[in-house]
Design a protein around this motif. Structure first.
Motif, short mmCIF file in Angstrom:
data_model
loop_
_atom_site.label_atom_id
_atom_site.label_comp_id
_atom_site.label_asym_id
_atom_site.label_seq_id
_atom_site.Cartn_x
_atom_site.Cartn_y
_atom_site.Cartn_z
N GLY A 27 0.83 -0.96 0.42
CA GLY A 27 0.04 -0.02 -0.05
C GLY A 27 0.67 0.99 -0.06
O GLY A 27 0.19 2.24 -0.69
N LEU A 28 2.27 0.94 0.86
CA LEU A 28 2.73 2.34 1.07
C LEU A 28 4.00 2.87 -0.37
O LEU A 28 3.41 3.42 -1.23
N THR A 33 4.52 5.25 -5.72
CA THR A 33 5.31 5.29 -6.91
C THR A 33 4.21 6.24 -7.85
O THR A 33 4.71 6.53 -9.06
N SER A 34 2.85 6.63 -7.20
CA SER A 34 1.53 6.63 -7.72
C SER A 34 1.88 8.95 -7.50
O SER A 34 1.38 9.29 -8.69
N LEU A 35 2.78 9.27 -6.80
CA LEU A 35 3.53 10.96 -6.04
C LEU A 35 3.63 11.16 -7.49
O LEU A 35 3.99 12.07 -7.76
N PHE A 36 4.57 10.15 -8.22
CA PHE A 36 5.85 9.85 -9.44
C PHE A 36 5.20 10.53 -10.63
O PHE A 36 6.05 10.21 -11.44
N GLU A 46 -10.72 7.46 -16.00
CA GLU A 46 -10.62 6.04 -15.50
C GLU A 46 -9.17 5.92 -15.20
O GLU A 46 -7.98 6.08 -16.47
N HIS A 47 -9.28 4.88 -14.05
CA HIS A 47 -7.28 5.60 -13.72
C HIS A 47 -6.83 3.12 -14.36
O HIS A 47 -7.70 2.26 -13.69
N TYR A 81 -6.93 7.97 -5.66
CA TYR A 81 -6.97 8.50 -5.20
C TYR A 81 -5.38 9.15 -4.77
O TYR A 81 -5.84 10.37 -4.94
N THR A 82 -4.53 9.20 -5.08
CA THR A 82 -3.35 9.63 -4.43
C THR A 82 -3.12 10.17 -5.86
O THR A 82 -2.76 11.70 -5.68
N ARG A 83 -3.71 9.85 -7.05
CA ARG A 83 -3.71 10.79 -8.34
C ARG A 83 -4.08 11.11 -8.87
O ARG A 83 -3.75 13.06 -9.13
N ASN A 84 -5.55 11.96 -8.67
CA ASN A 84 -6.26 12.19 -8.75
C ASN A 84 -6.45 13.77 -7.35
O ASN A 84 -7.88 14.57 -7.78
#
Length: 228
Positions: A27-28, A33-36, A46-47, A81-84
């Motif tokens: 999960g971490l 990775t999504s932050l980058f 859509e993701h 949720y991190t990317r949007n």
């Protein structure tokens, strides 16, 4: 040296035996990775993440365990949720999001070693929750292997407020598809049935009756005082 190694191994054994360590680590990793990755500008876009059925995912029938689908959906939502921006927006509003309900339909099993795409999107929302659809699509032939609906409850805020904070404007809520509306109706009917079964409806009705009686009693007192 040997004794220290023994203590380390014992500690790791205790840790892995009492916590689902791989869940927290993955999960971490998904969030980091999504932050980058490039952000999703459209909140309903859509993701997609990719996955593969590994040996620890299968059950005694040799295909992906039913519970693993829900676990994969967890990780996909972390990334989504991190990317949007929903994670950060909810945190800024001092709100949290928890799964209030989910339902999944299995159409065809995913076999050991089979690659798949997990596609997530926000379908709609109401005053309390976001409603998501998550699809497992086999990369072998593009077949939709499973589809899940998830109700993501917002605590200490609302979807509308979070979206306004994130988008800096009021976001129009999409229409509810017919199949999703049937599931929402089921949740509402089931909630009412369980409240009636536990006697909560009777307590609520009694409380409302007392409040109405006190209100009417207060109105009569006010009228008598005016007449005096």
């Amino acid at each position: 040296m040997f004794q220290m190694l023994l203590w380390v191994l014992s500690g790791l054994l205790l840790l892995f035996g009492s916590l689902d360590v791989w869940y927290f680590l993955r999960g971490l990793l998904m969030i980091i990775t999504s932050l980058f990755q490039s952000p999703l500008k459209d909140i309903t876009a859509e993701h997609m993440i990719e996955g593969k059925v590994l040996p620890h995912d299968i059950d005694y029938m040799g295909h992906m365990n039913n519970a693993r689908y829900l676990r994969e959906c967890d990780f996909a939502r972390f990334s989504y949720y991190t990317r949007n921006g929903l994670f950060m927006a909810a945190r800024a509003m001092k709100a949290t999001m928890v799964v209030g309900a989910s339902t999944i339909r299995y159409r065809r099993s995913l076999a050991l070693g089979e690659a798949f795409e997990l596609r997530s999107r926000i379908v709609t929302w109401d005053e309390k929750s976001f409603f998501l659809e998550q699809r497992f699509v086999s990369k072998k032939d593009g077949f939709l292997s499973a589809v899940m609906f998830c109700r993501q409850n917002v605590v200490r805020s609302s979807p509308e407020k979070i979206l306004e904070h994130l988008c800096k404007r009021k976001v129009e809520c999409p229409a509810v598809p017919e199949d999703l509306q049937h599931w929402i109706n089921f949740i509402s009917a089931n909630s009412q049935a369980l409240r009636a079964e536990s006697g909560l409806d009777e307590k609520t009705n009694c409380s409302n009756f007392v409040s109405d009686f006190q209100l009417e009693d207060g109105r009569r007192d006010a009228i008598f005082k005016e007449e005096d």
